[in-house]
Design a protein around this motif. Structure first.
Motif, PDB file in Angstrom:
ATOM      1  N   GLY A 166       0.823  -1.117  -0.019  1.00 32.08           N
ATOM      2  CA  GLY A 166       0.215  -0.028  -0.078  1.00 32.08           C
ATOM      3  C   GLY A 166       0.910   1.326   0.102  1.00 32.08           C
ATOM      4  O   GLY A 166       1.813   1.145  -0.520  1.00 32.08           O
ATOM      5  N   ARG A 167       0.322   2.313   0.699  1.00 35.72           N
ATOM      6  CA  ARG A 167       1.197   3.623   0.604  1.00 35.72           C
ATOM      7  C   ARG A 167       1.443   3.794   2.163  1.00 35.72           C
ATOM      8  O   ARG A 167       0.773   3.740   3.054  1.00 35.72           O
ATOM      9  N   LYS A 168       2.793   4.239   2.337  1.00 35.87           N
ATOM     10  CA  LYS A 168       3.363   4.553   3.657  1.00 35.87           C
ATOM     11  C   LYS A 168       4.499   5.537   3.567  1.00 35.87           C
ATOM     12  O   LYS A 168       5.385   5.081   2.977  1.00 35.87           O
ATOM     13  N   GLY A 169       4.371   6.774   3.948  1.00 34.73           N
ATOM     14  CA  GLY A 169       5.346   7.733   3.567  1.00 34.73           C
ATOM     15  C   GLY A 169       4.797   9.093   3.637  1.00 34.73           C
ATOM     16  O   GLY A 169       4.089   9.548   4.354  1.00 34.73           O
ATOM     17  N   LYS A 170       5.140   9.563   2.545  1.00 31.81           N
ATOM     18  CA  LYS A 170       4.922  10.868   2.229  1.00 31.81           C
ATOM     19  C   LYS A 170       4.277  11.066   0.779  1.00 31.81           C
ATOM     20  O   LYS A 170       4.675  10.637   0.055  1.00 31.81           O
ATOM     21  N   ASP A 196      -3.565   3.038  -9.972  1.00 34.26           N
ATOM     22  CA  ASP A 196      -2.260   3.572 -10.002  1.00 34.26           C
ATOM     23  C   ASP A 196      -1.446   2.570  -9.503  1.00 34.26           C
ATOM     24  O   ASP A 196      -0.254   2.221  -9.683  1.00 34.26           O
ATOM     25  N   ASP A 197      -1.684   2.109  -8.315  1.00 32.25           N
ATOM     26  CA  ASP A 197      -0.833   1.140  -7.453  1.00 32.25           C
ATOM     27  C   ASP A 197      -0.799  -0.381  -8.027  1.00 32.25           C
ATOM     28  O   ASP A 197       0.241  -0.837  -7.905  1.00 32.25           O
ATOM     29  N   VAL A 198      -1.887  -0.692  -8.588  1.00 38.76           N
ATOM     30  CA  VAL A 198      -1.677  -1.954  -9.472  1.00 38.76           C
ATOM     31  C   VAL A 198      -0.741  -1.889 -10.710  1.00 38.76           C
ATOM     32  O   VAL A 198      -0.101  -2.786 -10.797  1.00 38.76           O
ATOM     33  N   LYS A 199      -0.767  -0.885 -11.166  1.00 36.90           N
ATOM     34  CA  LYS A 199       0.346  -0.542 -12.307  1.00 36.90           C
ATOM     35  C   LYS A 199       1.503  -0.803 -11.704  1.00 36.90           C
ATOM     36  O   LYS A 199       2.530  -1.333 -12.451  1.00 36.90           O
ATOM     37  N   ILE A 200       1.830  -0.237 -10.795  1.00 38.84           N
ATOM     38  CA  ILE A 200       3.251   0.043 -10.109  1.00 38.84           C
ATOM     39  C   ILE A 200       3.665  -1.591  -9.902  1.00 38.84           C
ATOM     40  O   ILE A 200       4.868  -2.037 -10.025  1.00 38.84           O
TER      41      ILE A 200
END
Length: 218
Positions: A166-170, A196-200
């Motif tokens: 997932g997303r963790k940070g800034k 967006d995240d699945v693409k990554i």
């Protein structure tokens, strides 16, 4: 040395550029790990076709369907349109939903309705007792909890090594950002953040594959 540089330019640089421009609002080149090595799906849990479901060596969208599958069918159709249909051709991509025992007929009905729109071979439902579902969800170590029907509108990205990502940070704006799941009641959340995240994740594996192929040629 020169050969390695050429291979880097030909194979690695384009993927890095793709990751950068495809990432949209997500500032991460790779998607951070929220929970490392989550448990696999229990091999004893029932499925609709009696085939075992595994998270190993798969990019999985993991969900907890709850007791009211058909009442929440709109969430499944939104997720299907925004995510599944766009990436189902990737051979190691799958959807896995964990649901309470007794909801098998609802799951079959949902898949029948989705089958009129798409190939549902990438969908898998597994069924367990409510207490087993709660125990499994607790091992994911998430901030979000299951509702009283043992479900949640959120789905999660799990990589081939069973890391929940997932997303963790800034964020791009420098603000703290944490995202462990994606809300299926929000088309915007699925279309923007989740897509967006699945693409990554998929680009990560394409990059790894290109690296492996390049190494074999050296």
């Amino acid at each position: 040395m020169k050969k390695n540089l050429v291979l880097f330019i030909l194979f690695v640089l384009p993927i890095v550029a793709y990751l950068f421009f495809a990432s949209g609002v997500n500032s991460f080149i790779t998607l951070p790990t929220i929970t490392p090595t989550i448990p696999n799906v229990d091999a004893q849990w029932k499925t609709l076709n009696d085939k075992k479901v595994t998270l190993d060596a798969k990019i999985t969208i993991l969900g907890f369907a709850g007791e009211n599958i058909m009442a929440n069918s709109g969430n499944f159709f939104t997720l299907n349109q925004k995510i599944y249909n766009k990436y189902r051709e990737f051979k190691d991509f799958q959807f896995v939903f964990i649901a309470p025992e007794g909801t098998e007929a609802q799951a079959q009905r949902l898949l029948k309705e989705l089958d009129a729109l798409t190939d549902v071979s990438g969908y898998h439902f597994v069924f367990a007792k409510p207490e087993a579902i709660q125990a499994y969800h607790a091992q994911l170590k998430l901030l979000g909890k299951l509702d009283d029907n043992f479900g949640t509108p959120y789905v999660y990205i799990v990589d081939k090594k069973r890391n929940l990502r997932g997303r963790k940070g800034k964020s791009d704006q420098g603000k703290p950002e944490y995202k462990e799941g994606y809300n299926t009641t929000s088309a915007a959340d699925l279309h923007n953040d989740m897509m967006d995240d699945v693409k990554i994740i998929l680009a990560e594996y394409r990059l790894a594959l290109k690296r492996n192929n390049a190494d074999r040629k050296i």
